[in-house]
Design a protein around this motif. Structure first.
Motif, PDB file in Angstrom:
ATOM      1  N   UNK A 190      40.597  33.330  49.613  1.00  0.00           N
ATOM      2  CA  UNK A 190      41.564  34.420  49.632  1.00  0.00           C
ATOM      3  C   UNK A 190      42.327  34.363  50.947  1.00  0.00           C
ATOM      4  N   UNK A 191      43.621  34.397  50.883  1.00  0.00           N
ATOM      5  CA  UNK A 191      44.441  34.340  52.091  1.00  0.00           C
ATOM      6  C   UNK A 191      44.524  35.713  52.730  1.00  0.00           C
ATOM      7  N   UNK A 192      45.037  35.764  53.965  1.00  0.00           N
ATOM      8  CA  UNK A 192      45.156  37.014  54.708  1.00  0.00           C
ATOM      9  C   UNK A 192      46.134  37.987  54.058  1.00  0.00           C
ATOM     10  N   UNK A 193      47.076  37.482  53.281  1.00  0.00           N
ATOM     11  CA  UNK A 193      48.071  38.362  52.692  1.00  0.00           C
ATOM     12  C   UNK A 193      47.697  38.829  51.287  1.00  0.00           C
ATOM     13  N   UNK A 194      46.468  38.504  50.867  1.00  0.00           N
ATOM     14  CA  UNK A 194      46.019  38.916  49.533  1.00  0.00           C
ATOM     15  C   UNK A 194      44.891  39.949  49.644  1.00  0.00           C
ATOM     16  N   UNK A 195      44.835  40.840  48.681  1.00  0.00           N
ATOM     17  CA  UNK A 195      43.840  41.904  48.644  1.00  0.00           C
ATOM     18  C   UNK A 195      43.001  41.733  47.380  1.00  0.00           C
ATOM     19  N   UNK A 196      41.679  41.791  47.533  1.00  0.00           N
ATOM     20  CA  UNK A 196      40.795  41.689  46.363  1.00  0.00           C
ATOM     21  C   UNK A 196      40.391  43.104  45.948  1.00  0.00           C
ATOM     22  N   UNK A 197      40.612  43.447  44.679  1.00  0.00           N
ATOM     23  CA  UNK A 197      40.271  44.765  44.153  1.00  0.00           C
ATOM     24  C   UNK A 197      39.255  44.617  43.036  1.00  0.00           C
ATOM     25  N   UNK A 198      38.316  45.572  42.978  1.00  0.00           N
ATOM     26  CA  UNK A 198      37.352  45.629  41.872  1.00  0.00           C
ATOM     27  C   UNK A 198      37.721  46.868  41.067  1.00  0.00           C
ATOM     28  N   UNK A 199      38.175  46.648  39.849  1.00  0.00           N
ATOM     29  CA  UNK A 199      38.650  47.738  38.998  1.00  0.00           C
ATOM     30  C   UNK A 199      37.664  47.997  37.860  1.00  0.00           C
ATOM     31  N   UNK A 200      37.600  49.237  37.413  1.00  0.00           N
ATOM     32  CA  UNK A 200      36.785  49.604  36.267  1.00  0.00           C
ATOM     33  C   UNK A 200      37.556  49.223  35.006  1.00  0.00           C
ATOM     34  N   UNK A 201      37.045  48.256  34.278  1.00  0.00           N
ATOM     35  CA  UNK A 201      37.722  47.748  33.084  1.00  0.00           C
ATOM     36  C   UNK A 201      37.371  48.586  31.855  1.00  0.00           C
ATOM     37  N   UNK A 202      36.097  48.994  31.746  1.00  0.00           N
ATOM     38  CA  UNK A 202      35.660  49.837  30.625  1.00  0.00           C
ATOM     39  C   UNK A 202      34.528  50.734  31.100  1.00  0.00           C
ATOM     40  N   UNK A 203      34.394  51.875  30.458  1.00  0.00           N
ATOM     41  CA  UNK A 203      33.329  52.803  30.833  1.00  0.00           C
ATOM     42  C   UNK A 203      31.984  52.208  30.438  1.00  0.00           C
ATOM     43  N   UNK A 204      31.054  52.118  31.393  1.00  0.00           N
ATOM     44  CA  UNK A 204      29.752  51.529  31.078  1.00  0.00           C
ATOM     45  C   UNK A 204      28.944  52.398  30.121  1.00  0.00           C
ATOM     46  N   UNK A 205      28.222  51.746  29.234  1.00  0.00           N
ATOM     47  CA  UNK A 205      27.223  52.426  28.412  1.00  0.00           C
ATOM     48  C   UNK A 205      25.895  51.819  28.826  1.00  0.00           C
ATOM     49  N   UNK A 206      24.955  52.677  29.223  1.00  0.00           N
ATOM     50  CA  UNK A 206      23.705  52.164  29.780  1.00  0.00           C
ATOM     51  C   UNK A 206      23.946  51.684  31.195  1.00  0.00           C
ATOM     52  N   UNK A 207      23.289  50.616  31.588  1.00  0.00           N
ATOM     53  CA  UNK A 207      23.458  50.054  32.930  1.00  0.00           C
ATOM     54  C   UNK A 207      24.834  49.388  33.039  1.00  0.00           C
ATOM     55  N   UNK A 208      25.528  49.549  34.180  1.00  0.00           N
ATOM     56  CA  UNK A 208      26.808  48.853  34.350  1.00  0.00           C
ATOM     57  C   UNK A 208      26.591  47.334  34.348  1.00  0.00           C
ATOM     58  N   UNK A 209      27.529  46.638  33.724  1.00  0.00           N
ATOM     59  CA  UNK A 209      27.461  45.178  33.647  1.00  0.00           C
ATOM     60  C   UNK A 209      28.711  44.606  34.311  1.00  0.00           C
ATOM     61  N   UNK A 210      28.641  43.346  34.648  1.00  0.00           N
ATOM     62  CA  UNK A 210      29.784  42.686  35.278  1.00  0.00           C
ATOM     63  C   UNK A 210      31.017  42.760  34.382  1.00  0.00           C
ATOM     64  N   UNK A 211      30.806  42.731  33.073  1.00  0.00           N
ATOM     65  CA  UNK A 211      31.937  42.772  32.133  1.00  0.00           C
ATOM     66  C   UNK A 211      32.651  44.131  32.123  1.00  0.00           C
ATOM     67  N   UNK A 212      32.032  45.157  32.727  1.00  0.00           N
ATOM     68  CA  UNK A 212      32.671  46.470  32.805  1.00  0.00           C
ATOM     69  C   UNK A 212      33.710  46.538  33.923  1.00  0.00           C
ATOM     70  N   UNK A 213      33.746  45.508  34.784  1.00  0.00           N
ATOM     71  CA  UNK A 213      34.632  45.502  35.936  1.00  0.00           C
ATOM     72  C   UNK A 213      35.547  44.290  35.883  1.00  0.00           C
ATOM     73  N   UNK A 214      36.664  44.387  36.567  1.00  0.00           N
ATOM     74  CA  UNK A 214      37.593  43.267  36.691  1.00  0.00           C
ATOM     75  C   UNK A 214      37.900  43.053  38.170  1.00  0.00           C
ATOM     76  N   UNK A 215      37.895  41.801  38.605  1.00  0.00           N
ATOM     77  CA  UNK A 215      38.239  41.468  39.981  1.00  0.00           C
ATOM     78  C   UNK A 215      39.641  40.877  39.954  1.00  0.00           C
TER      79      UNK A 215
END
Length: 173
Positions: A1-26
């Motif tokens: 990742x370069x200095x001019x880029x920002x990494x965001x972790x977004x909620x992609x879908x509401x988790x049911x049960x334990x949150x999974x990696x597929x519930x988020x988007x990077x």
């Protein structure tokens, strides 16, 4: 990742049960330049706490739960005050003026009705009114008791010889 880029972790879908990696988007986005009077902050660590679980649902917020809790507390407080008021009036029977007693009994009846109808605004209002009425009753009873205690001339003379009723004693703390 370069200095001019920002990494965001977004909620992609509401988790049911334990949150999974597929519930988020990077995603990576360009870092915006701060405007006049703004600063740019870099987040190094991010915490995902149990509190946030409620924020990862499709409900708007905890407002509904807070409001319901407030209603339950209001109803419990009103019900408790009704019981305490009836007990206090029973304990002070004969010491309360008829007008004060009638007012308190009327407020108790109105409060019981509001509890039955689950009218929370009326419960809050009547709770305040009943507390004030009970304080007025308490003040009147204690004022009367204080006046009776400070009366130097009792209604009936003491029994027996006053010399025989005196006990001489020393108080040692």
């Amino acid at each position: 990742m370069s200095e001019s880029m920002n990494q965001q972790i977004l909620l992609k879908s509401y988790p049911t049960g334990e949150p999974k990696e597929s519930d988020f988007a990077v995603v990576e986005t360009a870092i915006p330049e701060p405007g006049e009077g703004e600063i740019l902050d870099r987040t190094i660590y991010l915490s995902l706490d149990p509190y946030m679980r409620g924020r990862m649902s499709d409900r708007a917020s905890y407002e509904e739960d807070r409001r319901r809790r407030e209603q339950i507390d209001t109803k419990n407080n009103a019900d408790s005050l009704v019981y305490q008021s009836e007990k206090q009036l029973e304990d002070l029977d004969g010491q309360v003026s008829d007008a004060d007693k009638e007012r308190a009994v009327s407020l108790i009846g109105d409060l019981r009705s509001a509890i039955g109808q689950e009218n929370y605004d009326q419960m809050r209002s009547l709770t305040t009114d009943l507390k004030q009425a009970l304080m007025q009753i308490g003040s009147a009873v204690y004022a009367k008791a204080g006046a009776d205690a400070s009366n130097p001339h009792p209604a009936s003379p003491p029994s027996g010889n006053s010399e025989e009723d005196v006990i001489d004693a020393d108080f040692v703390p």
